[in-house]
Enzyme design. Structure first.
Site, mmCIF file in Angstrom:
data_model
loop_
_atom_site.group_PDB
_atom_site.id
_atom_site.type_symbol
_atom_site.label_atom_id
_atom_site.label_comp_id
_atom_site.label_asym_id
_atom_site.label_seq_id
_atom_site.Cartn_x
_atom_site.Cartn_y
_atom_site.Cartn_z
ATOM 1 N N HIS A 97 6.258 -86.900 -59.485
ATOM 2 C CA HIS A 97 7.043 -86.352 -58.380
ATOM 3 C C HIS A 97 8.531 -86.336 -58.730
ATOM 4 O O HIS A 97 9.287 -85.525 -58.196
ATOM 5 C CB HIS A 97 6.852 -87.183 -57.109
ATOM 6 C CG HIS A 97 5.472 -87.108 -56.531
ATOM 7 N ND1 HIS A 97 4.445 -87.903 -56.981
ATOM 8 C CD2 HIS A 97 4.962 -86.334 -55.550
ATOM 9 C CE1 HIS A 97 3.349 -87.633 -56.291
ATOM 10 N NE2 HIS A 97 3.638 -86.684 -55.415
ATOM 11 N N ASP B 120 -1.211 -79.327 -59.399
ATOM 12 C CA ASP B 120 -0.538 -80.259 -58.506
ATOM 13 C C ASP B 120 0.654 -79.511 -57.908
ATOM 14 O O ASP B 120 1.049 -78.426 -58.385
ATOM 15 C CB ASP B 120 -0.090 -81.502 -59.287
ATOM 16 C CG ASP B 120 -0.034 -82.751 -58.406
ATOM 17 O OD1 ASP B 120 -0.017 -82.614 -57.170
ATOM 18 O OD2 ASP B 120 -0.001 -83.862 -58.960
#
Length: 476
Positions: free
Chosen positions: A178, A250
């Site tokens: 992230h 993702d």
């Protein structure tokens, strides 16, 4: 641009949105053939939200991350009814894991959600891993493989598609994708022996979807993360492993790839590499149109083959058809309520050392760390609430990295920590409390450190039922 080419481009996109109902731009996109939508806790998910999506495109794939444990979108405020993967791995009963998967599938079937981005099939080989940890069934490839299959069997047995993630394995990293691009420094032989077995097992079983990880794996591709790598997605996943279901990226706003390219370039590169669906959790109208137009332009310029785009869209539509064909399974699953399984697993997974018992309300000191970027910030550990339900005079304080220890009076003290082994400041805080109060009880909700305190409890995850199991033991 031709209408058919635009429709193909829209079919492979899967944005998220802000708010509790689909905004006008998303409704229009669904009417133009948008292939799917991903939901988050911020959407306050209920039947009406999903119904609003399906009103514009009945065949849209509605996706969600409902792993159980710390990563829950449906039960974020109260905590999950099901322990996460690490607790399932510690209990190591594949029948329990399948029952949990089926009940999670049942929850999604009730809401008409097509696809669950779970389970995490990552082998948590590195205890320092900041983003997987308790989201993995454990550090052993065989254990992870058999529980991945059991979880997939449970979810798909309820008529909802499952997704094994994060290919080719996010377990041996010290970086959260992230926030930055992680590198997996493993040879191809190690990947084959350690990281790939759970994906092989899931593919052999018939998992409908696999999510790519934003991971640089030099043994596969020294220059591009797996999401953007033809070697990883086409040569390995499609070719060697034989997967023919939907490959989803993702979320592309994650810094691991967002620091490299804009949304349109990421979408084109991922599709060219072999992905079928582009997940954009923080999309808006501008970024959706940017991705659509970039895909169309890439096909027209020859950068992206139209056959590859058509193949990706066909797989998305095939998954939608798979879901539509399993209405009877979902109807049966909705009626198959197994209320006890979550707590049953939590009790089986609870690991205890020492013999302290609480006979009055304690002071619960939560030594707070940000769990990880995949976990909604509102997710509670639940220990204080579970103890308060049994001992109403329980009090709770939070200790942040720069905070001072609270005053410790004669009340029992319960320290709640997460992944103490990864955080020196947490270990130091625990040591300071134990120096003052050797009778303090420590509850670790993450990857557990060596037992300390008058009693040490490891829940191996964060969930409402894990907290309940710990509270039961402490007040037995």
């Amino acid at each position: 641009m031709s209408a058919e080419l635009v429709r193909l481009a829209m079919t492979v996109l899967q944005p998220g949105f802000e708010g509790t109902s689909p905004p006008d731009w998303l409704r229009r996109a669904l009417g133009e053939g948008l292939g799917g939508v991903i939901l988050f806790a911020r959407n306050s998910i209920d039947e009406q939200v999903v119904r609003s999506v399906r009103a514009e495109n009945p065949g849209a794939i509605v996706a969600i991350d409902e792993e159980g444990g710390a990563v829950t979108r449906l039960e974020v405020l109260a905590g999950s009814s099901f322990p996460g993967n690490r607790a399932l791995g510690v209990a190591d009963d594949v029948d329990l894991t399948e029952r949990v998967g089926r009940q999670i599938g049942r929850m999604l079937a009730e809401l008409d959600i097509s696809l669950n981005y779970a389970p995490s099939a990552d082998v948590n080989a590195n205890p320092e891993n900041p983003v997987i940890g308790v989201r993995s069934f454990g550090p052993d490839p065989d254990l992870v493989a058999r529980h991945t299959v059991a979880y997939v069997a449970g979810v798909q047995g309820a008529g909802v598609a499952a997704c094994a993630k994060h290919f080719p394995g996010h377990g041996d990293t010290i970086t959260d994708s992230h926030l930055a691009l992680p590198t997996v420094h493993a040879s191809r032989a190690v990947l084959d022996e350690r990281d790939l077995p759970p994906f092989r097992a899931a593919i052999a079983y018939g998992v409908r979807s696999i999510m790519s990880g934003h991971l640089l794996v030099p043994a596969l591709d020294p220059s591009m993360p797996a999401t953007l790598s033809h070697s990883a997605l086409t040569d390995l996943l499609r070719g060697e492993l034989g997967f023919d279901g939907v490959v989803v990226t993702d979320a592309i706003e994650m810094q691991a790839v967002a620091d490299m390219f804009g949304p349109g370039e990421i979408a084109v590169r991922a599709l060219a590499a072999g992905a079928d669906t582009i997940c954009a959790g923080r999309a808006d109208e501008h970024s959706l149109r940017e991705m659509r137009d970039a895909i169309v332009a890439a096909v027209r310029s020859g950068t992206l083959k139209e056959e590859r785009l058509a193949e990706a869209a066909e797989r998305v539509l095939a998954l939608s058809a798979w879901y539509a064909d399993r209405a009877a399974l979902r109807e049966k699953a909705v009626a198959d309520v197994d209320e006890s399984v979550g707590l049953e697993v939590a009790r089986a997974a609870l690991t205890t050392t020492g013999a302290a018992v609480l006979d009055r309300g304690p002071l619960v000191v939560e030594v707070n760390t940000r769990l990880n970027q995949a976990v909604d910030p509102a997710t509670p550990t639940g220990i204080a609430a579970a103890l308060t339900a049994r001992l109403p005079t329980t009090a709770r304080v939070r200790l942040d990295p720069d905070g001072e220890l609270p005053a410790l009076d004669d009340r029992p003290v319960v320290l709640v920590v997460h992944d103490a082994a990864r955080h020196p400041w947490v270990r130091e805080a625990v040591a300071r409390v134990l120096a003052a109060r050797p009778d303090a009880i420590v509850v670790d909700t993450g990857i557990s450190d060596a037992p300390v305190g008058a009693a040490h409890l490891a829940t191996h995850g964060i969930s409402r039922v894990s907290a309940q199991a710990a509270a039961e033991w402490l007040t037995r």
